[in-house]
Design a protein around this motif. Structure first.
Motif, short mmCIF file in Angstrom:
data_model
loop_
_atom_site.label_atom_id
_atom_site.label_comp_id
_atom_site.label_asym_id
_atom_site.label_seq_id
_atom_site.Cartn_x
_atom_site.Cartn_y
_atom_site.Cartn_z
N HIS A 60 0.84 -1.20 0.00
CA HIS A 60 0.00 0.00 0.00
C HIS A 60 0.87 1.25 0.00
O HIS A 60 0.58 2.23 -0.70
CB HIS A 60 -0.93 -0.02 1.22
N THR A 61 1.95 1.23 0.76
CA THR A 61 2.85 2.37 0.83
C THR A 61 3.56 2.58 -0.50
O THR A 61 3.74 3.73 -0.94
CB THR A 61 3.87 2.18 1.98
N LEU A 62 3.95 1.50 -1.15
CA LEU A 62 4.55 1.62 -2.48
C LEU A 62 3.57 2.26 -3.46
O LEU A 62 3.97 3.12 -4.27
CB LEU A 62 4.99 0.24 -2.99
N VAL A 63 2.31 1.87 -3.40
CA VAL A 63 1.28 2.47 -4.26
C VAL A 63 1.18 3.96 -3.96
O VAL A 63 1.14 4.79 -4.87
CB VAL A 63 -0.08 1.77 -4.08
N ALA A 64 1.17 4.32 -2.68
CA ALA A 64 1.07 5.72 -2.28
C ALA A 64 2.24 6.55 -2.80
O ALA A 64 2.10 7.74 -3.06
CB ALA A 64 0.98 5.83 -0.76
N CYS A 65 3.39 5.90 -2.96
CA CYS A 65 4.58 6.58 -3.48
C CYS A 65 4.64 6.58 -5.00
O CYS A 65 5.57 7.14 -5.59
CB CYS A 65 5.84 5.90 -2.94
N GLY A 66 3.68 5.90 -5.64
CA GLY A 66 3.70 5.82 -7.10
C GLY A 66 4.73 4.83 -7.62
O GLY A 66 5.09 4.86 -8.79
#
Length: 109
Positions: A60-66
């Protein structure tokens, strides 16, 4: 019973620290500071590499970072490593993260 189990879990210093770290990651993501959140979650995951919820928070954090290109291999790795113990909810969460990454990749120029 689950609340009591969680309360006992949070009573240990290590568990309390982990709970605080996870909250920090969630707050950083919510505030838009994904890179700091990513740094925090990576250290947590290194400490507890087999904790599926933490791995999912990592995705989820990777997604938030693009950083969509990193999400798909992580989801595949999680799916493979947890294949026997993968619940329907876990599988759904992995599919959701994969879908978010695919949408993100499709939007990239």
């Amino acid at each position: 019973a689950e609340v009591a189990a969680n309360a006992k879990f949070e009573e240990t210093p290590t568990a309390r620290r982990m709970v605080d770290e996870v909250r920090k990651v969630q707050q950083l993501v919510a505030s838009g500071d994904g890179e700091r959140a990513l740094s925090c979650i990576k250290s947590i995951v290194m400490e507890t590499p087999n904790a599926f919820p933490l791995q999912l928070l990592h995705a989820h954090t990777l997604v938030a970072c693009g950083r969509f290109e990193e999400v798909l291999p992580l989801c595949q790795e999680l799916r493979a490593s947890a294949s026997r113990s993968l619940t329907a909810n876990m599988a759904c969460d992995l599919e959701h993260m994969s879908a978010m990454a695919n949408v993100g990749l499709a939007k990239l120029p």
